[in-house]
Write an enzyme that holds these catalytic residues in place. Structure first.
Site: not given
Ligand code: THU
Length: 129
Positions: A42-44, A53, A55, A84, A87
């Site tokens: 995940n890259i915020e 996300c 995936e 989520c 994804c």
């Molecule tokens: N996140 C994912 O990388 N994949 C998912 O399927 C659910 C959420 C990440 C997004 C965010 O950076 C962190 O988890 C919290 O929501």
């Protein structure tokens, strides 16, 4: 490629997650039909909704290199969280039979389901034909 190996790849990938806001790093490892593995994290972003996300990073990396068929994807979080909805939809585009391995950061397999099971009645390319 065995399931524990793919989970391990996702655990290693997770080290590179950029999650300074949620502190919820996610790692993914996607096995293609051709036998290649694409990882994702995940890259915020400071503009929160721009976050991507793990995936989808893995799927987009693979698709951008010509891959279209996926065997399985391992998703690793601290507590074995589930992919989520966005994804699930992105995975569904490439087939409902892709196996999704949901694991925690210790490598414990929490759940194992197909994309079709995770996203029943998915909207897929067939709906546009
Ligand atoms: N996140 C994912 O990388 N994949 C998912 O399927 C659910 C959420 C990440 C997004 C965010 O950076 C962190 O988890 C919290 O929501």
């Amino acid at each position: 490629m065995q399931k524990p190996e793919l989970v391990q790849k996702a655990i290693y990938a997770r080290e590179y997650a950029y999650a300074p806001y949620s502190n919820y790093p996610v790692g993914a490892a996607l096995l293609t039909a051709s036998g290649k593995i694409y990882t994702g994290v995940n890259i915020e972003n400071a503009a929160y909704p721009v976050t991507m996300c793990a995936e989808r990073v893995a799927v987009f990396k693979a698709v951008s290199e010509g891959e279209r068929e996926f065997e399985m994807i391992a998703v690793v979080t601290e507590n074995g969280g589930s992919p989520c909805g966005s994804c699930r939809q992105v995975l569904a585009e490439y087939g409902l039979d892709t196996l999704v391995l949901i694991a925690d950061c210790h490598g414990n397999l929490v759940e194992e389901m197909t994309v079709g099971e995770l996203l029943p009645k998915a909207f897929t390319p067939k709906d546009l034909m």
